[in-house]
Design a protein around this motif. Structure first.
Motif, PDB file in Angstrom:
ATOM      1  N   TRP A   1      11.984  52.123  56.595  1.00  0.00           N
ATOM      2  CA  TRP A   1      13.418  52.272  56.346  1.00  0.00           C
ATOM      3  C   TRP A   1      13.843  51.185  55.359  1.00  0.00           C
ATOM      4  O   TRP A   1      13.935  50.024  55.682  1.00  0.00           O
ATOM      5  CB  TRP A   1      14.197  52.145  57.653  1.00  0.00           C
ATOM      6  CG  TRP A   1      15.667  52.373  57.481  1.00  0.00           C
ATOM      7  CD1 TRP A   1      16.639  51.429  57.497  1.00  0.00           C
ATOM      8  CD2 TRP A   1      16.318  53.630  57.266  1.00  0.00           C
ATOM      9  NE1 TRP A   1      17.868  52.020  57.306  1.00  0.00           N
ATOM     10  CE2 TRP A   1      17.699  53.364  57.155  1.00  0.00           C
ATOM     11  CE3 TRP A   1      15.871  54.942  57.150  1.00  0.00           C
ATOM     12  CZ2 TRP A   1      18.635  54.375  56.945  1.00  0.00           C
ATOM     13  CZ3 TRP A   1      16.804  55.939  56.942  1.00  0.00           C
ATOM     14  CH2 TRP A   1      18.163  55.652  56.839  1.00  0.00           C
TER      15      TRP A   1
ATOM     16  N   ASN B   1      16.094  54.647  51.434  1.00  0.00           N
ATOM     17  CA  ASN B   1      16.507  55.521  52.522  1.00  0.00           C
ATOM     18  C   ASN B   1      17.995  55.364  52.829  1.00  0.00           C
ATOM     19  O   ASN B   1      18.700  56.355  53.080  1.00  0.00           O
ATOM     20  CB  ASN B   1      15.693  55.227  53.783  1.00  0.00           C
ATOM     21  CG  ASN B   1      14.205  55.436  53.589  1.00  0.00           C
ATOM     22  OD1 ASN B   1      13.421  54.484  53.645  1.00  0.00           O
ATOM     23  ND2 ASN B   1      13.808  56.672  53.353  1.00  0.00           N
ATOM     24  N   ARG B   2      18.472  54.130  52.793  1.00  0.00           N
ATOM     25  CA  ARG B   2      19.897  53.888  53.074  1.00  0.00           C
ATOM     26  C   ARG B   2      20.780  54.548  52.028  1.00  0.00           C
ATOM     27  O   ARG B   2      21.802  55.163  52.351  1.00  0.00           O
ATOM     28  CB  ARG B   2      20.170  52.380  53.120  1.00  0.00           C
ATOM     29  CG  ARG B   2      19.481  51.656  54.272  1.00  0.00           C
ATOM     30  CD  ARG B   2      19.890  50.180  54.328  1.00  0.00           C
ATOM     31  NE  ARG B   2      19.171  49.489  55.378  1.00  0.00           N
ATOM     32  CZ  ARG B   2      18.034  48.827  55.183  1.00  0.00           C
ATOM     33  NH1 ARG B   2      17.498  48.780  53.948  1.00  0.00           N
ATOM     34  NH2 ARG B   2      17.428  48.222  56.179  1.00  0.00           N
TER      35      ARG B   2
ATOM     36  N   ALA C   1      13.027  60.300  57.816  1.00  0.00           N
ATOM     37  CA  ALA C   1      13.389  58.906  58.068  1.00  0.00           C
ATOM     38  C   ALA C   1      14.848  58.788  58.472  1.00  0.00           C
ATOM     39  O   ALA C   1      15.196  58.015  59.378  1.00  0.00           O
ATOM     40  CB  ALA C   1      13.107  58.065  56.820  1.00  0.00           C
TER      41      ALA C   1
ATOM     42  N   ARG D   1      16.853  57.575  62.285  1.00  0.00           N
ATOM     43  CA  ARG D   1      17.897  56.562  62.384  1.00  0.00           C
ATOM     44  C   ARG D   1      19.209  57.102  62.965  1.00  0.00           C
ATOM     45  O   ARG D   1      19.926  56.376  63.643  1.00  0.00           O
ATOM     46  CB  ARG D   1      18.170  55.968  60.994  1.00  0.00           C
ATOM     47  CG  ARG D   1      17.059  55.045  60.516  1.00  0.00           C
ATOM     48  CD  ARG D   1      17.122  53.727  61.248  1.00  0.00           C
ATOM     49  NE  ARG D   1      15.961  52.900  60.993  1.00  0.00           N
ATOM     50  CZ  ARG D   1      15.968  51.574  61.116  1.00  0.00           C
ATOM     51  NH1 ARG D   1      17.066  50.944  61.465  1.00  0.00           N
ATOM     52  NH2 ARG D   1      14.865  50.884  60.897  1.00  0.00           N
TER      53      ARG D   1
END
Length: 291
Positions: free
Chosen positions: A8, A12-13, A62, A66
């Motif tokens: 992560w 990914n954010r 991913a 989260r």
């Protein structure tokens, strides 16, 4: 946990934030987005054509890891018209109608429910499984039923607010808003249908609401086909398709207004018989089929 943290990263954010801002994505829409993110993160140029479906699926997997503790999920479904896979950011547990109530008034939510009832009950009969509604048909639902308004007057202020209805111009604006927010789609012929995102997010609610048979229904209703139909193979909800050569589900199933046939001489009995048969076969007002 450390291995999970390594998977992560800022890439990914950035993808998750961009997805949340859009609510839905297709692979073609995701390619330039992921290319820009990868270019910034890896400090080297990545072209949209370098992005594959596997890259997108890796970022989605991913992200789902989260967001799952928050009852959120990125799901996918095939668009029933284009057959393109659509990915949607949805709430996996709470009532989606309650979610809409956080950004829309009680009157607007009541109007939406009346439109959904029309889609899946009024315009979803044995002979005409339309499961769509025209602008004219939808706007006519702008007022709450008389029974609802009487009950509201006897109830609390909050209940009354939810049963007053909308002005026609407000109903038209609400329909446009639902399209802009990705809940409805509008066809070239002016029919409103649920979007892939709506079908994914409302799936459980639709089945629970429209496939239940009331306890006071007669015996024939027990054999009634479910109003909300699902593909046998993929289990996705079907609102438009072609069952056989000339049997359709969706706006193509809507009846068309047929001109009366006039014959000279002794053809009046044949005309009467044909008109009676046409009237019997039309569960939906043909004048309402198109705007």
């Amino acid at each position: 946990m450390s291995g999970d943290d390594e998977q992560w990263n800022d890439s990914n954010r950035a993808f998750l934030q961009a997805f949340m801002a859009r609510s839905t994505l297709t692979l073609e829409q995701a390619k330039p987005l992921l290319a820009a993110i990868q270019t910034s993160y890896e400090r080297k140029e990545t072209l949209p054509e370098d992005i594959t479906e596997a890259d997108l699926n890796a970022h989605i997997a991913a992200a789902n890891t989260r967001i799952s503790p928050f009852d959120l999920e990125i799901r996918s479904s095939f668009h029933q018209t284009t057959r393109e896979r659509v990915y949607a950011f949805v709430n996996s547990t709470s009532d989606p109608i309650i979610q809409l109530a956080t950004v829309h008034s009680a009157d607007e939510i009541s109007f939406l429910k009346r439109v959904l009832d029309a889609m899946f009950e009024t315009y979803n009969s044995h002979r005409h499984e339309v499961m769509a509604i025209t602008s004219m048909q939808a706007v006519r639902l702008h007022k709450a039923p008389e029974s609802g308004r009487r009950e509201a007057q006897e109830g609390s202020t909050t209940q009354g607010s939810a049963a007053q209805g909308l002005k026609m111009v407000e109903a038209e604006k609400m329909l446009k808003t639902l399209v802009d927010e990705g809940w409805f789609e509008k066809s070239r012929k002016g029919y409103y249908t649920l979007s892939p995102r709506a079908l994914m997010e409302l799936r459980g609610w639709l089945i629970e609401t429209y496939n239940d048979v009331d306890d006071d229904d007669d015996d024939d209703d027990e054999e009634r086909p479910p109003r909300i139909k699902q593909c046998v193979a993929c289990k996705e909800i079907v609102t438009m398709t072609e069952w056989t050569g000339d049997v359709y589900v969706g706006e193509r199933a809507a009846p068309t207004k047929k001109p009366s046939v006039r014959r000279s001489g002794g053809g009046s009995n044949a005309n009467t018989s044909r008109n009676t048969r046409d009237d019997r076969d039309q569960d939906i007002d043909p004048d309402e089929v198109a705007d």
